[in-house]
Design an enzyme around this catalytic site. Structure first.
Site, PDB file in Angstrom:
ATOM      1  N   ASP A  91       1.014  -1.196  -0.121  1.00 18.22           N
ATOM      2  CA  ASP A  91      -0.105  -0.046   0.052  1.00 18.22           C
ATOM      3  C   ASP A  91       0.876   1.241   0.057  1.00 18.22           C
ATOM      4  O   ASP A  91       1.574   1.342   1.095  1.00 18.22           O
ATOM      5  CB  ASP A  91      -0.879   0.032   1.291  1.00 18.22           C
ATOM      6  CG  ASP A  91      -1.922   1.218   1.498  1.00 18.22           C
ATOM      7  OD1 ASP A  91      -1.376   2.149   0.713  1.00 18.22           O
ATOM      8  OD2 ASP A  91      -2.796   1.061   2.044  1.00 18.22           O
ATOM      9  N   LYS A 146       4.242  12.466 -17.468  1.00 22.96           N
ATOM     10  CA  LYS A 146       3.331  13.458 -17.335  1.00 22.96           C
ATOM     11  C   LYS A 146       1.920  12.579 -16.756  1.00 22.96           C
ATOM     12  O   LYS A 146       1.872  11.532 -17.125  1.00 22.96           O
ATOM     13  CB  LYS A 146       2.898  14.212 -18.640  1.00 22.96           C
ATOM     14  CG  LYS A 146       2.489  13.241 -19.755  1.00 22.96           C
ATOM     15  CD  LYS A 146       2.314  13.908 -21.072  1.00 22.96           C
ATOM     16  CE  LYS A 146       0.872  14.536 -20.990  1.00 22.96           C
ATOM     17  NZ  LYS A 146      -0.126  13.572 -21.649  1.00 22.96           N
ATOM     18  N   GLU A 214      -4.900  13.585 -33.861  1.00 16.64           N
ATOM     19  CA  GLU A 214      -5.237  12.116 -33.658  1.00 16.64           C
ATOM     20  C   GLU A 214      -6.928  12.030 -34.199  1.00 16.64           C
ATOM     21  O   GLU A 214      -7.488  12.914 -33.845  1.00 16.64           O
ATOM     22  CB  GLU A 214      -5.064  12.094 -32.198  1.00 16.64           C
ATOM     23  CG  GLU A 214      -3.981  12.347 -31.820  1.00 16.64           C
ATOM     24  CD  GLU A 214      -3.838  11.959 -30.122  1.00 16.64           C
ATOM     25  OE1 GLU A 214      -3.619  10.972 -29.778  1.00 16.64           O
ATOM     26  OE2 GLU A 214      -4.175  12.908 -29.257  1.00 16.64           O
ATOM     27  N   ASP A 233      -2.348  18.904 -22.331  1.00 12.83           N
ATOM     28  CA  ASP A 233      -2.184  17.613 -22.588  1.00 12.83           C
ATOM     29  C   ASP A 233      -1.094  17.093 -23.688  1.00 12.83           C
ATOM     30  O   ASP A 233      -0.480  16.126 -23.514  1.00 12.83           O
ATOM     31  CB  ASP A 233      -3.484  16.654 -22.753  1.00 12.83           C
ATOM     32  CG  ASP A 233      -3.393  15.370 -22.983  1.00 12.83           C
ATOM     33  OD1 ASP A 233      -3.003  14.381 -21.882  1.00 12.83           O
ATOM     34  OD2 ASP A 233      -3.953  14.743 -24.051  1.00 12.83           O
ATOM     35  N   HIS A 238       4.480  17.410 -25.900  1.00 15.18           N
ATOM     36  CA  HIS A 238       5.064  16.749 -27.060  1.00 15.18           C
ATOM     37  C   HIS A 238       5.190  17.919 -28.030  1.00 15.18           C
ATOM     38  O   HIS A 238       6.354  17.936 -28.604  1.00 15.18           O
ATOM     39  CB  HIS A 238       4.042  15.911 -27.501  1.00 15.18           C
ATOM     40  CG  HIS A 238       3.705  14.697 -26.448  1.00 15.18           C
ATOM     41  ND1 HIS A 238       4.218  14.218 -25.475  1.00 15.18           N
ATOM     42  CD2 HIS A 238       2.290  14.411 -26.118  1.00 15.18           C
ATOM     43  CE1 HIS A 238       3.694  13.156 -24.918  1.00 15.18           C
ATOM     44  NE2 HIS A 238       2.271  13.344 -25.005  1.00 15.18           N
TER      45      HIS A 238
END
Ligand code: BG6
Length: 488
Positions: A91, A146, A214, A233, A238
């Site tokens: 844990d 990330k 995409e 994102d 990128h």
């Protein structure tokens, strides 16, 4: 074994039963095994909080390969890989449970590589657990990826937590685009070919476009994506990474420090986008229902779990100016979006038009040369140029043609590795060149935060675009205002 020149490792994956581990890491480790790139004595220790045994973990890994490998599993390779696997139930929030690692990890013989494949809120517990159980040595490494924060402040918090336990040269921050073959090829293209090294500046280049499109949508990640948006994102990491490779000065050598230094200089030279110029320099978009390759798909606000009021962007286009000597007056246009017509990552270097045209019979305006670098799919490089059409009658007639260097054709390699294999291998080898330094990440966040703040201050709503298109009309207008157009 092909690769005997690095010390064997104990690769400990925290979050071994999670999505990243099952979809990417285990698959990549199988491919490294197949290529005989894992050191014979390297072991892989899966850590997660679920009650599982080593045999159970082996079975889970096998099922992940069946689900995600796309090729049949070679039993001999799998046999070798599965022998390396073991599992520990920990844990991650309970420091005393980390003591179990001491019985397994062998720091005399192996380097401990800690892969944090968990959400960042657990990083602090893991760092503290590792420190208190005393299993780390000066050789140990940690790998994370990330989201390293969602803005400069939160990214600093994560880095501070990690820094309490690991020195900067022990930290491997992944951007999986830096493991992609074609991104690495930018170094070769730019710094091993004099036709490009001498022409890579404002004298000969008109502008540069970077597209990362995409066709997929949110893929069940609404919770995460809606809080994040396409700017954070994809562009913060990128696209800015691709930009730094395209724009940086020649590094002194290929050492990590030399490359990091040059990339930071580019990030520092990015002209800030603020509330004063954000409307003119950026476009935010959100997809509505449409068609991808003939199949109807829902809009962003109709995805599973969607908040119908969301103004999160699934598309962003930006004009970036780099304030330095080399790139003065050369805009970089970047765009990235979900639900574009197809998956396409590409850099287009548009050279300047010639000052005078003596071939008016063929072209009223002589088209400029272009270098098109296909990062994915169909990895390769095209040079778009003009040639004379063969024939003896009449005037010289020109035609635009392509010098086409497709990687699969040229190197006869059917499968180009994805980014993870290369990056895991480099982390096992202890080479930080392809990883991000703390300063790089923070510099990138500082620039992106300014855009995000400007959008928030303007309350700018995203412009809609139908799924299956290349973004809102405003994205076309962004270039049209400068007398340019996106490469289609
Ligand atoms: C990830 C993003 O970093 O990169 C995803 O979080 C995106 O939203 C993915 O789909 C794209 O990676 P690739 O390698 O498929 O281009």
């Amino acid at each position: 074994m092909k690769n005997q020149n690095y010390k064997p490792c104990d690769l400990v994956i925290y979050g071994a039963l999670g999505d990243l581990s099952k979809r990417k890491l285990l698959i990549s480790l199988y491919r490294l095994e197949k290529s005989q790139l894992l050191e014979a004595d390297t072991r892989i220790i899966g850590v997660d909080r679920l009650d599982e045994t080593s045999a159970g973990f082996v079975e889970i890994a096998h099922n992940s390969l069946i689900a995600h490998l796309n090729t049949p599993i070679d039993e001999e390779i799998w046999g070798r890989l599965s022998n390396r696997l073991s599992y520990l139930r920990i844990d991650l929030t309970q420091p005393e449970q980390y003591l179990q690692l001491n019985a397994v990890v062998d720091s005399e013989k192996r380097v401990m590589v800690n892969y944090f494949a968990v959400a960042p809120f657990l990083f602090k517990s893991i760092c503290q657990g590792l420190q208190s159980c005393g299993v780390l040595t000066a050789e140990s490494r940690m790998v994370m990826e990330k989201p390293i924060g969602h803005d400069l402040k939160s990214s600093k918090e994560i880095n501070d937590v990690v820094e309490e336990v690991f020195q900067e040269d022990q930290v491997y921050r992944i951007d999986h685009y830096l493991g992609k073959e074609t991104v690495l090829n930018l170094l070769a293209l730019r710094f091993a070919n004099s036709i490009f090294t001498t022409n890579w500046n404002h004298n000969t280049i008109d502008h540069i476009q970077i597209t990362v499109g995409e066709d997929i949508g949110i893929e069940g990640r609404w919770e995460y994506f809606d809080k994040t948006g396409q700017l954070r994102d994809m562009l913060q990491n990128h696209l800015l990474q691709i930009l730094t490779f395209v724009a940086m000065e020649p590094p002194a050598d290929l050492e990590a420090e030399s490359i990091h230094m040059e990339k930071i200089k580019v990030l520092k030279a990015l002209r800030p986008i603020t509330v004063r110029n954000v409307e003119e320099k950026t476009v935010r978009g959100q997809y509505t229902a449409g068609f991808i390759k003939g199949t109807a798909v829902p809009g962003y606000l109709e995805e599973d779990g969607a908040n119908k009021e969301s103004t999160t962007e699934s598309f962003v286009a930006i004009r970036v100016d780099i304030d330095n000597w080399r790139w003065a007056g050369v805009p970089f246009y970047m765009r990235t979006g979900k639900r574009m017509p197809n998956k396409r990552t590409e850099i287009v270097v548009n050279f300047k038009q010639l000052p005078h045209n003596i071939f008016k019979d063929s072209f009223r305006d002589l088209p400029a040369n272009k270098l098109v670098i296909h990062l994915q799919p169909n990895e390769g490089v095209d040079v778009v140029m003009l040639n004379k059409v063969p024939g003896i009658d009449g005037n010289i007639k020109l035609q635009q043609t392509k010098l086409d260097l497709s990687f699969s054709e040229t190197f006869k390699k059917n499968s180009i590795f994805g980014g993870y294999e290369k990056l895991i291998l480099e982390a096992l080898r202890g080479n930080t060149t392809l990883f991000l330094s703390r300063e790089e990440i923070e510099q990138a966040w500082a620039w992106v935060d300014s855009i995000q703040d400007a959008w928030a201050q303007n309350h700018s709503a995203p412009k809609s675009y139908p799924a299956g298109s290349w973004g809102p009309i405003a994205s076309v207008a962004l270039l049209a205002r400068d007398g340019r157009a996106w490469e289609e």
